[in-house]
Scaffold this motif. Structure first.
Motif, PDB file in Angstrom:
ATOM      1  N   ALA A 125       0.832  -1.200   0.000  1.00 33.71           N
ATOM      2  CA  ALA A 125       0.000   0.000   0.000  1.00 33.71           C
ATOM      3  C   ALA A 125       0.872   1.257   0.000  1.00 33.71           C
ATOM      4  O   ALA A 125       0.555   2.244  -0.670  1.00 33.71           O
ATOM      5  N   GLU A 126       1.967   1.231   0.743  1.00 34.72           N
ATOM      6  CA  GLU A 126       2.858   2.386   0.785  1.00 34.72           C
ATOM      7  C   GLU A 126       3.579   2.581  -0.545  1.00 34.72           C
ATOM      8  O   GLU A 126       3.772   3.715  -0.995  1.00 34.72           O
ATOM      9  N   ILE A 127       3.955   1.485  -1.187  1.00 31.52           N
ATOM     10  CA  ILE A 127       4.569   1.574  -2.515  1.00 31.52           C
ATOM     11  C   ILE A 127       3.582   2.194  -3.494  1.00 31.52           C
ATOM     12  O   ILE A 127       3.941   3.081  -4.275  1.00 31.52           O
ATOM     13  N   GLU A 128       2.353   1.756  -3.437  1.00 32.02           N
ATOM     14  CA  GLU A 128       1.322   2.304  -4.328  1.00 32.02           C
ATOM     15  C   GLU A 128       1.116   3.801  -4.070  1.00 32.02           C
ATOM     16  O   GLU A 128       0.995   4.595  -5.013  1.00 32.02           O
ATOM     17  N   LEU A 129       1.101   4.198  -2.812  1.00 33.57           N
ATOM     18  CA  LEU A 129       0.931   5.609  -2.480  1.00 33.57           C
ATOM     19  C   LEU A 129       2.114   6.435  -2.997  1.00 33.57           C
ATOM     20  O   LEU A 129       1.931   7.509  -3.559  1.00 33.57           O
ATOM     21  N   PHE A 130       3.332   5.922  -2.848  1.00 35.74           N
ATOM     22  CA  PHE A 130       4.497   6.642  -3.345  1.00 35.74           C
ATOM     23  C   PHE A 130       4.436   6.778  -4.869  1.00 35.74           C
ATOM     24  O   PHE A 130       4.791   7.831  -5.416  1.00 35.74           O
ATOM     25  N   GLU A 131       3.973   5.749  -5.543  1.00 37.11           N
ATOM     26  CA  GLU A 131       3.786   5.836  -6.993  1.00 37.11           C
ATOM     27  C   GLU A 131       2.831   6.979  -7.345  1.00 37.11           C
ATOM     28  O   GLU A 131       3.073   7.722  -8.299  1.00 37.11           O
ATOM     29  N   GLU A 132       1.777   7.114  -6.584  1.00 31.92           N
ATOM     30  CA  GLU A 132       0.816   8.203  -6.812  1.00 31.92           C
ATOM     31  C   GLU A 132       1.448   9.565  -6.536  1.00 31.92           C
ATOM     32  O   GLU A 132       1.236  10.519  -7.295  1.00 31.92           O
ATOM     33  N   ILE A 133       2.227   9.654  -5.481  1.00 32.09           N
ATOM     34  CA  ILE A 133       2.891  10.912  -5.147  1.00 32.09           C
ATOM     35  C   ILE A 133       3.832  11.325  -6.270  1.00 32.09           C
ATOM     36  O   ILE A 133       3.920  12.502  -6.618  1.00 32.09           O
ATOM     37  N   LEU A 134       4.524  10.367  -6.870  1.00 35.29           N
ATOM     38  CA  LEU A 134       5.457  10.687  -7.949  1.00 35.29           C
ATOM     39  C   LEU A 134       4.775  11.259  -9.186  1.00 35.29           C
ATOM     40  O   LEU A 134       5.438  11.862 -10.031  1.00 35.29           O
ATOM     41  N   GLU A 135       3.489  11.107  -9.285  1.00 33.17           N
ATOM     42  CA  GLU A 135       2.749  11.697 -10.409  1.00 33.17           C
ATOM     43  C   GLU A 135       2.532  13.201 -10.214  1.00 33.17           C
ATOM     44  O   GLU A 135       2.173  13.906 -11.151  1.00 33.17           O
ATOM     45  N   GLU A 136       2.761  13.681  -9.003  1.00 32.86           N
ATOM     46  CA  GLU A 136       2.568  15.099  -8.687  1.00 32.86           C
ATOM     47  C   GLU A 136       3.773  15.919  -9.162  1.00 32.86           C
ATOM     48  O   GLU A 136       4.844  15.381  -9.434  1.00 32.86           O
ATOM     49  N   GLN A 137       3.600  17.216  -9.222  1.00 37.62           N
ATOM     50  CA  GLN A 137       4.674  18.125  -9.613  1.00 37.62           C
ATOM     51  C   GLN A 137       5.731  18.201  -8.511  1.00 37.62           C
ATOM     52  O   GLN A 137       5.409  18.196  -7.317  1.00 37.62           O
ATOM     53  N   ASP A 138       6.993  18.297  -8.918  1.00 42.26           N
ATOM     54  CA  ASP A 138       8.096  18.381  -7.962  1.00 42.26           C
ATOM     55  C   ASP A 138       7.925  19.537  -6.982  1.00 42.26           C
ATOM     56  O   ASP A 138       8.191  19.383  -5.790  1.00 42.26           O
ATOM     57  N   VAL A 139       7.498  20.684  -7.480  1.00 44.46           N
ATOM     58  CA  VAL A 139       7.342  21.849  -6.589  1.00 44.46           C
ATOM     59  C   VAL A 139       6.311  21.574  -5.506  1.00 44.46           C
ATOM     60  O   VAL A 139       6.462  22.042  -4.377  1.00 44.46           O
ATOM     61  N   ASP A 140       5.277  20.822  -5.830  1.00 42.39           N
ATOM     62  CA  ASP A 140       4.266  20.482  -4.826  1.00 42.39           C
ATOM     63  C   ASP A 140       4.827  19.509  -3.799  1.00 42.39           C
ATOM     64  O   ASP A 140       4.657  19.705  -2.587  1.00 42.39           O
ATOM     65  N   ILE A 141       5.510  18.469  -4.262  1.00 37.81           N
ATOM     66  CA  ILE A 141       6.091  17.481  -3.346  1.00 37.81           C
ATOM     67  C   ILE A 141       7.081  18.162  -2.408  1.00 37.81           C
ATOM     68  O   ILE A 141       7.076  17.923  -1.193  1.00 37.81           O
ATOM     69  N   MET A 142       7.915  19.024  -2.963  1.00 39.48           N
ATOM     70  CA  MET A 142       8.898  19.730  -2.137  1.00 39.48           C
ATOM     71  C   MET A 142       8.227  20.668  -1.144  1.00 39.48           C
ATOM     72  O   MET A 142       8.649  20.753   0.014  1.00 39.48           O
TER      73      MET A 142
END
Length: 88
Positions: free
Chosen positions: A40-57
């Motif tokens: 589940a955590e791997i799947e969530l991280f995959e979803e996060i990686l679809e977001e823009q870098d500026v948002d993640i940062m």
């Protein structure tokens, strides 16, 4: 896809964001935490990686609110920022 292949693919994506700062933050986070993640955590991280870098940062640095769908253990760990290597 098996777990090891999935993690290798995620590692590449985490370290090849296009901006050095994002590579260090997201790639460093992946290297520090990924081996302990469940499916589940791997799947969530995959979803996060679809977001823009500026948002993640911004979420990691606390300058923007984290979307509810990403709140939890991964985002809490991302916010610690203790996995970013600092050269002096």
């Amino acid at each position: 896809m098996d777990r090891e292949h999935r993690l290798k693919r995620l590692r590449f994506r985490a370290w090849h964001r296009g901006v050095k700062e994002a590579d260090l933050l997201i790639g460093g986070f992946f290297d520090a935490h990924a081996q302990g993640w469940n499916d589940a955590e791997i799947e969530l991280f995959e979803e996060i990686l679809e977001e823009q870098d500026v948002d993640i940062m911004a979420w990691a640095m606390g300058t923007a609110a984290v979307p509810v769908r990403y709140e939890g253990t991964i985002m809490s760990a991302l916010k610690t920022l203790n996995y970013v290597p600092i050269s002096r």
